[in-house]
Design a protein around this motif. Structure first.
Motif, PDB file in Angstrom:
ATOM      1  N   GLN A  30       0.901  -1.167  -0.130  1.00 43.11           N
ATOM      2  CA  GLN A  30      -0.042   0.007   0.126  1.00 43.11           C
ATOM      3  C   GLN A  30       0.844   1.263   0.108  1.00 43.11           C
ATOM      4  O   GLN A  30       0.571   2.384  -0.818  1.00 43.11           O
ATOM      5  CB  GLN A  30      -0.841  -0.047   1.136  1.00 43.11           C
ATOM      6  N   GLU A  34       1.253   4.056  -2.995  1.00 42.03           N
ATOM      7  CA  GLU A  34       0.840   5.420  -2.996  1.00 42.03           C
ATOM      8  C   GLU A  34       2.005   6.558  -3.476  1.00 42.03           C
ATOM      9  O   GLU A  34       1.376   7.204  -4.225  1.00 42.03           O
ATOM     10  CB  GLU A  34       0.213   5.580  -1.492  1.00 42.03           C
ATOM     11  N   SER A  38       2.138   8.668  -7.646  1.00 44.19           N
ATOM     12  CA  SER A  38       2.313  10.085  -7.533  1.00 44.19           C
ATOM     13  C   SER A  38       3.344  10.368  -8.399  1.00 44.19           C
ATOM     14  O   SER A  38       3.412  11.734  -8.836  1.00 44.19           O
ATOM     15  CB  SER A  38       2.536  10.597  -6.101  1.00 44.19           C
ATOM     16  N   PRO A 357      -6.415   4.197   1.273  1.00 43.03           N
ATOM     17  CA  PRO A 357      -6.310   4.661  -0.042  1.00 43.03           C
ATOM     18  C   PRO A 357      -7.834   5.374  -0.569  1.00 43.03           C
ATOM     19  O   PRO A 357      -7.835   6.483  -1.062  1.00 43.03           O
ATOM     20  CB  PRO A 357      -5.635   3.708  -1.051  1.00 43.03           C
ATOM     21  N   ASN A 435       4.990  13.351  -1.772  1.00 43.32           N
ATOM     22  CA  ASN A 435       5.526  12.232  -2.504  1.00 43.32           C
ATOM     23  C   ASN A 435       6.537  12.841  -3.444  1.00 43.32           C
ATOM     24  O   ASN A 435       7.838  12.293  -3.513  1.00 43.32           O
ATOM     25  CB  ASN A 435       4.662  11.440  -3.117  1.00 43.32           C
TER      26      ASN A 435
END
Length: 452
Positions: A30, A34, A38, A357, A435
């Protein structure tokens, strides 16, 4: 797992490889996805980032250490726990990240925490790499003597892997100043060195920094305040729901009160308390930090303004702000929908990856300001780095100096995230901003240092 249409083929392949090579490590999958989701705009803008080998080097930890931790309880029975230290990335400085003692700890959780730590630490701008560690030992209900024996056994293995220029652990869930003290004492005993910078989160008086216990909670509130300022509002008069009742939650509540907000909840694994008058911090600290009790006791002592909801979640309570400060994936899609219906304006993560998410997506689509943990809860590690600076110079800063530095750092992190999101065409998207900004800082250092 399916790929988003805008994700490059290379990144999609890399994520598939992450899942294949790290089976059953769901939290790590996860966290990695994520970040990968990005990176498209950054890879499109800068050709040097397009080599899949660069991203692969950031995904794979530099070192993974697993060891057994035998210890003896007060009845003389021997127990064996498992210890971990993931030294994830040291391109920007020595590995830096906490130790978590909790029954849920496994390799996947430590890897997710270490991966997040790399980008979080990069955002501080303080020259620290990322790592994480811990054990499936549960300090809850154990005597001080049992905790001491466990910590001494844990450090007997860990000491050979750490050092102020190598890897600097700190505390996390289940590891407070008591545990740091026992760990530091054993390190000093084994090495015959006073190396204050080898651990942070120490108590003031023997190498600790003032404001370190408060830093994660304080920093999260400061980040939430900065997000509100972007929208022309401030914290004064805002109602806030806070999850958890540990260190992060307690100091989140304290800072909210100091800045004029009204925190009305706290929680633990048994349920939550809602207090219509606002949380009485002195009473909550007495129960949680002195008596090591449950939040249900708070409701019993507080009187008619407070009630305990067994098994419930704080997200049911209408509020302007939500600050998840307990553990990963505690705020799910249903909870996000409830918060949105109740008019929440901002969500700021005090814990590591506490929002799923789908919940993040819902909140962002609804126009809720969302502060991801790698930015919003970076105050703790920032002050840990300031503790390292104080140890290196053998000085102790006054509380207001540390707090001013914390405020400056959190403002810089907020502005960096906001400006990066704007630069890459996603204004107001703090997830994308955090990110990409963290990735750029680490990636540039990795590229400069060669294939290692």
């Amino acid at each position: 797992m399916t790929s988003r249409p805008d994700r490059s083929t290379a990144l999609a392949h890399l994520h598939a490889e992450i899942v294949r090579r790290n089976p059953a490590e769901h939290e790590f999958h996860q966290a990695a996805r994520e970040v990968l989701d990005s990176l498209g705009p950054a890879l499109a803008a800068r050709s040097e980032y397009r080599d899949p080998g660069l991203v692969e080097r950031l995904i794979e930890p530099e070192r993974q250490i697993i060891f057994r931790v035998p210890w003896q309880d007060d009845q003389g029975c021997v127990h064996v726990n498992r210890g971990f230290r993931i030294e994830y990335n040291s391109a920007l400085g020595p590995y830096k990240g906490g130790l978590r003692f909790h029954p849920s700890v496994n390799l996947g959780i430590i890897k997710f925490l270490g991966f997040e730590q790399v980008f979080k630490n990069a955002l501080t701008g303080l020259g620290i790499g990322g790592g994480k560690g811990g054990s499936d030992f549960d300090p809850q209900g154990r005597s001080d003597a049992e905790v001491m024996r466990f910590c001494q056994s844990f450090m007997t293995e860990l000491y050979r892997h750490i050092g102020e220029y190598t890897d600097v652990p700190a505390g996390d869930i289940g590891v407070g100043s008591r545990e740091i003290g026992y760990l530091f004492g054993q390190y000093r005993r084994i090495t015959n060195r006073w190396e204050g910078g080898v651990l942070t989160g120490k108590r003031a008086g023997w190498g600790g920094s003032l404001i370190r216990p408060e830093a994660t909670g304080y920093g999260n509130v400061l980040f939430a305040e900065a997000m509100l300022h972007e929208r022309g509002e401030d914290l004064e008069g805002q109602t806030a729901v806070v999850s958890g009742s540990g260190n992060v939650a307690l100091y989140t509540i304290q800072k909210l009160i100091a800045l004029g907000a009204n925190p009305v909840t706290c929680s633990d694994s048994s349920g939550y308390v809602v207090d219509e008058k606002g949380i009485d911090l002195e009473l909550l600290c007495q129960i949680k930090e002195v008596e090591r009790g449950r939040v249900s006791t708070y409701a019993e002592r507080r009187g008619s303004s407070a009630r305990f909801v067994p098994g419930g979640r704080v997200w049911e309570v209408p509020a302007d702000l939500a600050l998840p400060s307990a553990t990963q994936n505690e705020l799910d899609e249903d909870a996000a929908a409830t918060l949105i219906r109740n008019g929440v304006k901002a969500v700021s993560e005090g814990a590591n990856m506490p929002t799923t998410p789908k919940a993040v997506q819902l909140l962002q689509q609804a126009g809720v300001a969302f502060g991801p943990g790698k930015a919003a809860n970076a105050g703790g590690v920032a002050v840990s780095a300031l503790e390292m600076t104080q140890n290196a110079s053998r000085t102790t800063w006054k509380a207001d100096q540390v707090e001013n530095e914390l405020a400056r750092i959190m403002t810089d992190i907020h502005n960096t995230c906001a400006e990066t999101a704007e630069r890459y065409g996603s204004p107001g998207d703090y997830v994308t901003g955090a990110n990409i900004a963290g990735f750029e800082r680490v990636a540039d250092a990795v590229l400069a240092q060669g294939v290692i």
